[in-house]
Design an enzyme around this catalytic site. Structure first.
Site, short mmCIF file in Angstrom:
data_model
loop_
_atom_site.label_atom_id
_atom_site.label_comp_id
_atom_site.label_asym_id
_atom_site.label_seq_id
_atom_site.Cartn_x
_atom_site.Cartn_y
_atom_site.Cartn_z
N ARG A 26 26.52 -23.42 4.93
CA ARG A 26 26.83 -22.12 4.32
C ARG A 26 28.12 -22.17 3.51
O ARG A 26 29.17 -22.47 4.05
CB ARG A 26 27.00 -21.11 5.47
CG ARG A 26 27.53 -19.77 5.09
CD ARG A 26 27.92 -19.04 6.36
NE ARG A 26 28.43 -17.71 6.06
CZ ARG A 26 28.98 -16.89 6.93
NH1 ARG A 26 29.07 -17.26 8.19
NH2 ARG A 26 29.45 -15.73 6.57
N ARG B 5 39.87 -11.73 1.73
CA ARG B 5 38.50 -11.31 1.48
C ARG B 5 38.41 -9.79 1.32
O ARG B 5 39.41 -9.13 1.09
CB ARG B 5 37.62 -11.84 2.61
CG ARG B 5 37.78 -13.39 2.75
CD ARG B 5 36.81 -14.00 3.70
NE ARG B 5 35.43 -13.82 3.22
CZ ARG B 5 34.36 -14.03 3.97
NH1 ARG B 5 34.53 -14.41 5.24
NH2 ARG B 5 33.15 -13.84 3.49
N ALA C 175 31.25 -11.64 11.71
CA ALA C 175 31.05 -10.28 11.22
C ALA C 175 31.37 -9.22 12.26
O ALA C 175 31.80 -8.12 11.91
CB ALA C 175 29.59 -10.11 10.76
N ASP D 129 35.46 -4.15 24.45
CA ASP D 129 35.35 -3.58 25.78
C ASP D 129 34.95 -4.62 26.82
O ASP D 129 35.40 -4.57 27.97
CB ASP D 129 34.34 -2.43 25.78
CG ASP D 129 34.93 -1.16 25.19
OD1 ASP D 129 36.11 -1.18 24.79
OD2 ASP D 129 34.22 -0.15 25.13
N SER E 124 38.08 -18.73 7.70
CA SER E 124 38.74 -18.36 6.44
C SER E 124 39.91 -17.41 6.73
O SER E 124 40.06 -16.91 7.85
CB SER E 124 37.74 -17.69 5.51
OG SER E 124 37.30 -16.46 6.09
N ARG F 296 37.34 -6.53 5.84
CA ARG F 296 37.53 -7.67 6.75
C ARG F 296 38.99 -7.79 7.23
O ARG F 296 39.30 -8.67 8.02
CB ARG F 296 37.13 -8.98 6.04
CG ARG F 296 35.64 -9.06 5.75
CD ARG F 296 35.19 -10.50 5.54
NE ARG F 296 33.98 -10.53 4.74
CZ ARG F 296 32.74 -10.68 5.26
NH1 ARG F 296 32.58 -10.83 6.54
NH2 ARG F 296 31.69 -10.68 4.46
N TYR G 264 33.85 -22.60 3.55
CA TYR G 264 33.96 -22.88 4.98
C TYR G 264 34.04 -24.36 5.33
O TYR G 264 34.14 -24.72 6.49
CB TYR G 264 32.78 -22.26 5.72
CG TYR G 264 32.75 -20.77 5.64
CD1 TYR G 264 33.65 -20.01 6.40
CD2 TYR G 264 31.87 -20.11 4.81
CE1 TYR G 264 33.64 -18.63 6.32
CE2 TYR G 264 31.85 -18.73 4.73
CZ TYR G 264 32.74 -17.99 5.48
OH TYR G 264 32.73 -16.63 5.40
N GLU H 107 41.47 -15.19 19.29
CA GLU H 107 40.56 -14.90 18.17
C GLU H 107 40.83 -15.87 17.03
O GLU H 107 41.97 -16.01 16.60
CB GLU H 107 40.82 -13.45 17.70
CG GLU H 107 40.01 -13.03 16.48
CD GLU H 107 40.39 -11.64 15.98
OE1 GLU H 107 41.11 -10.90 16.71
OE2 GLU H 107 40.00 -11.30 14.86
N HIS I 258 34.76 -6.94 12.77
CA HIS I 258 35.08 -5.70 12.05
C HIS I 258 34.25 -4.52 12.50
O HIS I 258 34.47 -3.40 12.06
CB HIS I 258 34.88 -5.93 10.55
CG HIS I 258 35.32 -7.28 10.13
ND1 HIS I 258 36.63 -7.69 10.24
CD2 HIS I 258 34.63 -8.36 9.65
CE1 HIS I 258 36.71 -8.96 9.84
NE2 HIS I 258 35.52 -9.38 9.49
N PRO J 70 27.86 -14.12 14.85
CA PRO J 70 26.71 -14.17 13.94
C PRO J 70 26.90 -15.11 12.75
O PRO J 70 27.98 -15.11 12.14
CB PRO J 70 26.58 -12.72 13.47
CG PRO J 70 27.14 -11.91 14.56
CD PRO J 70 28.26 -12.74 15.12
N ASN J 71 25.86 -15.83 12.44
CA ASN J 71 25.75 -16.66 11.25
C ASN J 71 26.56 -17.95 11.33
O ASN J 71 26.46 -18.78 10.43
CB ASN J 71 26.14 -15.88 9.98
CG ASN J 71 25.19 -14.73 9.72
OD1 ASN J 71 23.98 -14.93 9.58
ND2 ASN J 71 25.71 -13.51 9.68
N ASN K 211 35.25 -16.78 17.79
CA ASN K 211 35.22 -16.44 16.37
C ASN K 211 34.15 -15.36 16.26
O ASN K 211 32.96 -15.65 16.20
CB ASN K 211 34.84 -17.65 15.53
CG ASN K 211 34.76 -17.28 14.06
OD1 ASN K 211 34.76 -16.10 13.70
ND2 ASN K 211 34.67 -18.30 13.20
N HIS L 41 39.41 -17.47 13.08
CA HIS L 41 38.56 -17.32 11.89
C HIS L 41 38.70 -18.56 11.03
O HIS L 41 39.82 -19.08 10.85
CB HIS L 41 38.99 -16.09 11.07
CG HIS L 41 38.85 -14.82 11.81
ND1 HIS L 41 37.64 -14.19 11.98
CD2 HIS L 41 39.75 -14.07 12.48
CE1 HIS L 41 37.81 -13.10 12.70
NE2 HIS L 41 39.08 -13.00 13.03
#
Lengths: 148, 148, 148, 148, 148, 148, 148, 148, 148, 148, 148, 148
Positions: F18, F107, F77, F87, F102, F111, F23, F98, F80, F10-11, F74, F100
Site C-alpha cells: 500500500r 496529513r 483509521a 474505553d 506516517s 487525522r 509507508y 500509540e 480518529h 484497519p488496512n 497502531n 503511527h
C-alpha cells in the site's frame, strides 16, 4: 538627512540561499543596496537591521523609532506571533509599512493573520525582493502626503 | 504595444467624492491618468474599466484577459464576496495584482478575507491612490522577471 | 413538447479552453448537443442559457421556470455565494438538479458548501461533462416518478 | 469478464421496508437487479455485498478491490463516521463512486460531511434508487474515458 | 417635492405569486401604491425600483441616492451576500431603512445575518407587506427628527 | 515469560503493498518479526493481531489486556474515530503506546486528533516501520521504570 | 565525524529539579550524556545546546544546521508559539525530530498543537528522558534509510 | 374593550435620563402616553408594565397574556439572556412584537442575538421612541389581518 | 408475552471489574437479573445482548426491533461515534430509551454529545446500575401511555 | 531580608512617554520607587527588572525565582503570546501576581486571553500605575496568609 | 422525617395548560401529589416550590438545602442560562437530580446545554410527568447507596 | 460624607460557610466591616447590599448609583450571565470596580468571560477576601486621580 528604519525579521539573513524557488536569488545585501539607492533618490538615509530575536527588534524600534521619519519591516515569522512588535510600533508612534516576499495567503492558514497589519499604514506582499522596494516607495509617498 | 488590464470594482466610480477622509481626494480619472503615464514609461498600454456589476467584470476578464500581459484589480466590495472573479482569473490564467485604497485590516472583520488573494501574484493596500501605482509597478516588475 | 431549462453559471462559456487537465476538452456546445439528444429521446426540448451574471440567471429562472417541467443547473462560482439563485428556485417551484464538472470536495474548503444543495432534488458531481448527462437523466427519472 | 464491486452500507438491507416516504419502495434486490442489467449491457459483471459492519466492508474492499475495475458504494451511516473505509479505498486504489438515496444536504447537519467524498471520483445523491443507476453509469463512463 | 428611494431586491417582482402562505397575497404593485399614498401624505414623492441584479441596485443607489432624502430597501437575498450594496449606501451617505416581509430569524441560519443592518437606521421585519409601510413611517419619522 | 500485546488496526494488513512511497516496503510480517526479536532480547513474548474490525480489537484488548504487561497499538483509521478502543484500554488498565507509520500532522486535518493519545503513555510517529520498534522500546523502558 | 544537533528549549535547563513527579529526576546533563553515548555507537558526534531564547535557538539552527546530518529538538514552550523555529528548520533544510518529555495530549489544550510537527520527520513524546533517546534512534534510523 | 400588553425590560425606567445621545430625550411616560393614544384610536386599551426583574416579567406575561389580544415588548438586556421570557410567550401563546430603541446590530456583538426574535411576529429597531409606535402599529395590523 | 430489547454496548461486559470507583460493583449479570425482574412485574420478557461490535448491535436491532415493544440501550462508547445505531433505530421504528451509568456531562467534552439522544424517547444517566432500572421504568411507562 | 521579584515586560521601559492618555504620566522609575516604599514597609526588599526579551525574563525568573518569596509581573505583550513565561513560573514554583496598567478587556480581543492568568494567584488590572501597588499589596497579603 | 426539596422553574406553574401535545395534561399539582406519594413510601417528606424568579430559587436552595437530604429540580428555562442556580447547589452541597419533561435534545440547539448537568448526580428527561418520578426514584436510590 | 456602593451578588451571603478551602473563612460581615474601616479612613461611607436577585441588584444600582461616588461589585454568578447589570452601570454612569474572591481563570471555561469587565474601571481577582479591599483601594485611588 532624514532617516528611515529598515527591519528584517527572523531567518531573512539566509535570503538568497533559502528556498530560491520561493523567495528568489536576491540576498539581503542585494535588497538593502537597492533600498538605499531608492531612499537616497528621495533624500532619505537608511538604518538597516536584521535580527532573529524578537526582543532585539523591539529594542531597535525603541532606539531608532523616535529618530526616523518612518519604518519598513518584514517581520517574517514574527508577523504571526509577536504582540511585542505591535506594541513597540504603537508606543513609538512611527509610521510603518509591512512587507512580505511571498504571498502569505498562498501559504499555511496560520500565516494569513498578521498582528502588525492593522497598526501599519499598509501591506505589500508577493513580489519577492520587489515587495521591499514597493513598500519603501509607499512609505516615502505616505510621508510626502503627510508632509504636504 | 502590449496592454495591461485595469479593473475597478463597485462604487469606485465615486472616488474623490466618497469619504475623502478615508479614501483621499483623487478621482478615478486622476488615478487612471497616473497609471497610464506609468504604464507608458514601461512600454505598456492600458485597458481600463469600472463596473458595479460582478458579471460585467467577469465578462471583461474573459474578453480582455487573453489579450493582455497582466491585470491589476481593486475588487472593492467584491473582494469579500465573489468567487466568480476568482474563477475568471483562474480560467483566463493572466497574472493579476490585487490593490486596495484603504488598509482592509483596519476595517470590519468581514473585509479581512479576500477570495482573490491567493490566486493573485500579490497585494498592495493602505496607500490610498498610491496603492494602484505601487501595484502596477509590482505587476510590471513581475512581468519583467517572468520574461527575464 | 415539454421543455427543460439548462443553466450554466459564470465562466462555463470558457469550457474546453479552461484548465483542460481539470475540466476536460468538451466545450459547452458539445455538452449542450449531448444534452439535447438525451432530452429528445425522452421527449423533452431544452432551453439552454449561460451567463456570468447572477441577476441574469435569476431573470431566466423567473422567465422560463414556470414554463418548463424541470431545470438542470451548474451554478459554478455562484454555488457558494448566491442566495438569489436559491430564492429564485424557491419562488418558481420548479424541480432542479445541481451538477458540477469537478468534485467540489477535492477543492478549496469554501467550495464544499452549496447554497442550492438543499433546495435541489439532488446533486451529481465529479464526472466532468458526464455530470450533466447523469444529472439530466436523474431529472427526467424524477419527473417520470412524480408523473407516475 | 471485468467486474465491478457494489457495496451497500449499514441498514440498507432494510430498503423498501424503511421509511418508504423517504427512500421509496424499491428493495435492495430490486436495485441490485437493475444494476446488474445496466452493468451487463456495458460488459461488466457485478460483485454485490451489503453489510452492517464497517470491518466487513473494509475486508470486502481489500478482497475484491484489486480484482475489479471500479467500485460503487452507498456507505450510508458510515459516510459520516468511517475513516477506515476511506483508507481501504486509498490503499487498494480502485476508482470509486459514492451514492446516496436521499439528498444528504436536506438532513441533519452531521450528514453533510462525507469522509469518502474527496477520495471518490464523484457523488450522486437525491434520486432515490436511481442514484445507484446514475452512479454506475458515471463509473462506467469514467472507466471508458480512462481506458480511452 | 422631496423624494424617497424605494428599492426591492431579487425575486420580489414575483410577490403575490410566490409562496403566499409565507409572504401573503399582496403584489409588489399593491405595496408600491400603498407606499406612494403614505409618502404623499407626508409630502414625499417616491422613486421605486426592483431588480434581480446587485449591480443595478448599486447603480440606482448611486444615481438616485444623492437626490433623495432617504431610502427604504428590502434587499431580499442580497441582505446576506452583498457588501456592494452596503458600500453604495456608505458612499452616498443617504439614510436607509431595511425591511423584510418575513421574520428572517425564523428561517435558515444564513438569513440571520445582514450586511446592511449596521449601516441602516433600523430594521423592520415580519409583518408581511406592512413591514414596508412601517419602515417608511420610521424613515419619515427619522427625517422629521433630523430636520427638527 | 511475560507477554506484550501488539495490535494493528484497519488496512495495516496491506502494508508493503500500500502506497510504498508513503509507508515504505516493509510488510506487516517484517515488522512483526523485528518486534519479536526486540521483545525477546528484553525478555518478553509477543501476542500479535491485526484486524479491520473495531469490535475485534476491543475483544482482543479485553481478552489479552489483563494477561500482558503492556500493549503497543497502531490504531490506523480508528485513531480518529474510535472511543471504544479508548474505553477498552481504560477498562483493562494496561499501559499502552500509540504508534503511527506516517507523521499524522502532515496529513488531512481530521487525522491530527487521536482519541487514544491522552490515555496512552506516549506517541511515536513518522518513522515508518521504525515507529513500531521505537514505540516498543519506549514501552519496555516504561515497564522497566515502573518496575524499578 | 558526522555530527547531529541537539537543542533543548526554554526551562529545560531546570530538568531534574522541576516537577519530578511529571518530568522524572534525570537532569539535562544525564540526558545529554546518554544521547552522546547512543550517538557515538552510531558513529555520530553531538552538538548540544539549551536556550531560553527563541532567537538564540534560531541562531543555533542557522549556524549548525548546514553542518550537521540531522537535528533533535525538544522545543518545550516554543512548540506552541514559535513560527521562527519552524522557519529556521525550513530554511536550513536539515532533517529534524521533535521530542517531548511528557505526553502533551494530557496537558492544557493549547499544548496539543505544535508549529513544528508537520515540518519534522516525526514526533516522540511521553516517555520522559527516554523520549530523547528514542527520538535520536529514530533520527539515526531515518538518516540510515535516506543514505541507504 | 380588548387590551394589549406593553412590557418594558430592565433599565428602561431610566429612559430620557439615560444616554440621551443614544436613546433620545423621551421618557417612558412619554412613550406610554403616545402608545395609549395610538391604541385607543385602534380600539385597544393598554396594560403597561416595566420591571428590572426577569421573574416579574414572566409573572406578568402569565397573568395578562391570556387576557390580551397581543403583546409588545422591549426586553432590553433580557433580549440576549432570557430563555424564560421566550418560554413564557410560548406557553401563553399570545402574539408578541419585539422592539428596540437602538439598532442592536450597531452595538456589541452579544447584542446581535435575541432569544425572542424567532418566537415574535417581527422586530422593529433603531427608530428610538418611534420603534415602539411602529411596533404597536405592526401588532395591530397583524391582529387585524388575523381577524380578517 | 410481549418482549423488550436490552442492548449493552462496548466494554460493558467488563462491568463490575472496571473502575468500580466510577461504575460501581454491579456486574452486567446483576443488572440484567434486576431488569428481568422489573420487566416481569410489568408483564414483559427481555431479550438481552451485549456486544463490542457496532455492526452486531445493528444486526440485533434489525433482527429483534420489529418483534419487541421497545428497546433500552446503553450505547457506551458508540453513543458518541455511531450514526449506524441511530439509523437502525430510525429504520426499525421501535421506541428506545438511552441510559448511561455515569453522568456523561462530568466526563471528557466529546462524551457530552450523543448521536442517539434526539431519536430516543429520553435519557437517564448518572445513577450507576440504577440508570438501567429507571430507564426501563420510563420505557414501560411510555408504552403504557402510548397504549393508553 | 526577604525579597520579592518585580518584572516588567516589553515596552514598559517607555512608560510615561507612551500614550499618556492611556497609561498615565508615571514612569517606570516612579512606579518602582513607589513599590520599593510599599515593600519596605512590609519588610521586603525588591529585585526589579525590565526586559523586551522573553528569554531574558525566563532567565530572570529562573535565577531569582528560587531566592524570592514571591513575584509580581506585568507581562505586557507577552501576556498573550508566551508559554515560556508560564512554564518558568510553573518550574520555579514561586507565587506570582499578574498586573496590567490598562483594562485588557477594553482592548483588542486577542488581549483578553492571558497565558499566565491561571497559574498566577490573581490579577489586578485597569488602575494605571496603581495596579502595581494593588498587586504588590495582594501578593504581600497572600504571603502573610500562607505564612499565617 | 427526612425531607427532600422539589423545585420547579419558570413557567412550570402553567403545566397541563401549556402545549399539552408536548408536555401532556398532568398539572403541577398532579405531579406533586404523585411525588409526595412516592416519597412517603420511601420515608421522605417533600418541600415543594415553584418560582418564575431565579433569585427566589436561589433563596429556596439556600434556605432548605442544608435541611434536606437531597433535591430534585426541573430548572426549565434556567437550565440554559443560570450560573446562580449552579452556584447555589455547589455552595449548599446537597445532592441534586435534574429532570426535564421533554427531551431537550429534540429542541432548539441552545437547549442542549445545561449549566446544572455536571454538578447534578444525574439527569432524567423525555418521559413527560414520569421524568419527575423517575428522577425522584434515582435520588432516593442514590441516597440509599450513599447511606449504605 | 460621600458614599460608595458595595454590592455582593448571588450566594455570597453564604461566605465563610461555603467551600472554605476555596473561598476562605471570612464571612460577608467580616469583609463588610473591613471595607467600612478602609473607606472611613479615606473619608467615605459605604452602602452595602447583597442579593440573590439580578433584578434587585439592578434596582439598587439605579437607586444608589446616582448618589454615590463609585461602586464596587462582586457579581458572582451574574458576572457571566447578566447584561442587565452591565446596562444598569452604563445607564447610571457611576465608576465601578469588579472583584472576585477566586481566580476565575482557574475555574470552568464559562467563568472566564465577564459581561461587566469592559465597562468596569478594572478587575481584581484571586486574593480571597483581600480582593475586596484591593478593589476598594483601587476605586478610591481612581476617584482621587479623577478628582485631582
Amino acid at each position: 538627512m532624514a532617516d528611515l528604519l529598515i527591519l528584517h525579521g527572523p531567518n531573512l539573513n539566509l535570503l538568497g540561499t533559502r528556498e530560491p524557488g520561493t523567495y528568489g536569488r536576491a540576498t539581503l545585501d542585494d535588497i538593502n543596496r537597492a533600498l538605499a539607492d531608492d531612499a537616497a533618490k528621495a533624500g532619505y538615509g537608511l538604518r538597516v537591521f536584521q535580527s532573529n530575536h524578537e526582543g532585539e527588534l523591539v529594542d531597535l524600534i525603541q532606539a531608532h523609532g523616535p529618530q526616523v521619519q518612518g519604518a519598513l519591516i518584514n517581520p517574517a515569522a514574527l508577523t504571526h506571533t509577536s504582540v511585542a512588535l505591535r506594541d513597540a510600533f504603537l508606543a513609538v508612534g512611527v509610521p510603518v509599512v509591512e512587507v512580505h516576499l511571498s504571498n502569505i495567503h498562498r501559504r499555511e492558514p496560520f500565516r494569513h493573520h498578521s498582528y502588525l497589519a492593522d497598526v501599519a499604514i499598509g501591506q505589500v506582499m508577493g513580489f519577492g525582493a520587489a515587495s521591499y522596494r514597493l513598500g519603501l516607495a509607499g512609505l516615502i509617498d505616505h510621508l510626502a502626503q503627510a508632509a504636504g
